[in-house]
Design an enzyme around this catalytic site. Sequence first.
Site, PDB file in Angstrom:
ATOM      1  N   GLU A 121     -19.430  -2.283 -38.459  1.00 53.59           N
ATOM      2  CA  GLU A 121     -18.856  -3.981 -38.161  1.00 53.59           C
ATOM      3  C   GLU A 121     -17.891  -4.084 -36.899  1.00 53.59           C
ATOM      4  O   GLU A 121     -16.720  -3.090 -36.997  1.00 53.59           O
ATOM      5  CB  GLU A 121     -17.976  -4.316 -39.557  1.00 53.59           C
TER       6      GLU A 121
ATOM      7  N   ASP B 295     -14.774 -13.126 -31.563  1.00 58.45           N
ATOM      8  CA  ASP B 295     -13.855 -14.175 -30.452  1.00 58.45           C
ATOM      9  C   ASP B 295     -15.072 -14.869 -29.796  1.00 58.45           C
ATOM     10  O   ASP B 295     -15.819 -14.171 -29.000  1.00 58.45           O
ATOM     11  CB  ASP B 295     -13.073 -13.261 -29.840  1.00 58.45           C
TER      12      ASP B 295
ATOM     13  N   THR C  34     -15.968 -13.075 -45.338  1.00 60.46           N
ATOM     14  CA  THR C  34     -14.623 -12.447 -44.573  1.00 60.46           C
ATOM     15  C   THR C  34     -13.473 -13.494 -44.533  1.00 60.46           C
ATOM     16  O   THR C  34     -13.299 -14.555 -45.042  1.00 60.46           O
ATOM     17  CB  THR C  34     -15.022 -12.508 -43.322  1.00 60.46           C
TER      18      THR C  34
HETATM   19  C1  LIG Z   1     -11.620 -13.964 -34.850  1.00 63.03           C
HETATM   20  S1  LIG Z   1     -11.394 -12.101 -35.688  1.00 63.03           S
HETATM   21  C2  LIG Z   1     -12.421 -12.015 -37.012  1.00 63.03           C
HETATM   22  C3  LIG Z   1     -12.022 -11.082 -37.952  1.00 63.03           C
HETATM   23  C4  LIG Z   1     -12.951 -10.809 -39.042  1.00 63.03           C
HETATM   24  N1  LIG Z   1     -14.155 -10.356 -38.690  1.00 63.03           N
HETATM   25  C5  LIG Z   1     -13.156 -12.091 -39.896  1.00 63.03           C
HETATM   26  O1  LIG Z   1     -14.578 -12.661 -39.898  1.00 63.03           O
HETATM   27  O2  LIG Z   1     -12.655 -12.485 -40.417  1.00 63.03           O
HETATM   28  C6  LIG Z   1     -12.094 -11.098 -34.530  1.00 63.03           C
HETATM   29  C7  LIG Z   1     -11.538  -9.647 -34.414  1.00 63.03           C
HETATM   30  O3  LIG Z   1     -12.335  -9.193 -33.505  1.00 63.03           O
HETATM   31  C8  LIG Z   1     -11.724  -8.043 -32.707  1.00 63.03           C
HETATM   32  N2  LIG Z   1     -12.047  -7.832 -31.412  1.00 63.03           N
HETATM   33  C9  LIG Z   1     -12.608  -8.461 -30.537  1.00 63.03           C
HETATM   34  N3  LIG Z   1     -13.016  -7.788 -29.642  1.00 63.03           N
HETATM   35  C10 LIG Z   1     -13.206  -6.537 -29.894  1.00 63.03           C
HETATM   36  C11 LIG Z   1     -13.672  -5.416 -29.387  1.00 63.03           C
HETATM   37  N4  LIG Z   1     -14.355  -5.498 -28.223  1.00 63.03           N
HETATM   38  N5  LIG Z   1     -13.608  -4.402 -30.152  1.00 63.03           N
HETATM   39  C12 LIG Z   1     -13.056  -4.123 -31.239  1.00 63.03           C
HETATM   40  N6  LIG Z   1     -12.540  -5.351 -31.850  1.00 63.03           N
HETATM   41  C13 LIG Z   1     -12.589  -6.615 -31.210  1.00 63.03           C
HETATM   42  C14 LIG Z   1     -10.257  -8.898 -32.757  1.00 63.03           C
HETATM   43  O4  LIG Z   1      -9.168  -8.006 -32.572  1.00 63.03           O
HETATM   44  C15 LIG Z   1     -10.069  -9.471 -33.765  1.00 63.03           C
HETATM   45  O5  LIG Z   1      -9.236  -8.996 -34.951  1.00 63.03           O
END
Ligand SMILES: C[S@@+](CC[C@H](N)C(=O)[O-])C[C@H]1O[C@@H](n2cnc3c(N)ncnc32)[C@H](O)[C@@H]1O
Length: 212
Positions: A43, A117, A190
Amino acid sequence: MRMRNKPWASPFLESMPSTVIQNPKQYASLWKQKLGCTILHVEIGSGKGDYWNTMAHMYPDHGWVAIEKDRNVAATSVKKHINTLLPTMVLINQDAKDISEWFTEGEIDVLHLNFSDPWPKRGHSKRRLSHSDFLKVYLRLLSFTGQVVMKTDNAGLFEFSCEEFSRNGFILAQMSVDFRRTDHPEDAITEYEQRFLDLNQPIYRAIWRKYL
Ligand SMILES: C[S@@+](CC[C@H](N)C(=O)[O-])C[C@H]1O[C@@H](n2cnc3c(N)ncnc32)[C@H](O)[C@@H]1O
């Protein structure tokens, strides 16, 4: 997901070597052996880890690798689930841009992109986890029957992703523009998903396969 700096995050993550993998390269080609599984899930952007933890308990024979680049968020996720961590659950606190160095060809069975994101600005599209640059890497890392499962609340990101996946040779296997309209006990909710469900917003979801 942005979070205030937590001074305890780094020492805490370092104190959890059986769950938090500091040098993921060392397990390239060995993940299934390490986690004692035949099906490996990854994930990317695991946030506070609800999906990672719930799915790992729902599918205890599978291996679950969470990737979360934000140190404070990653530490919060491990702390939140500290009493329910399984040997099949590990976390990589690094940016997934380097994912090709951590897994070998065909090693991943299911890649999950949950509420990634959206990077709405035009010049930032390369940062999206469903940008062609990432998809080319996923294609190589996925097994023969491998798939990418994506959920999002964001129509623009969903549209962009559908185009990118089809442009890169993936086959659309399932699609819903209101995934929770019906019950899906097989799939965990999530943290972000729960927020959008509370607002009565639809969840977009699709599964793309490498081959049908
Ligand atoms: C909008 S949050 C969603 C969190 C979770 N998946 C949810 O559905 O509640 C997106 C997460 O992805 C992480 N993220 C974004 N780009 C990433 C990358 N290139 N590698 C690892 N993590 C990443 C961010 O730090 C953030 O915590």
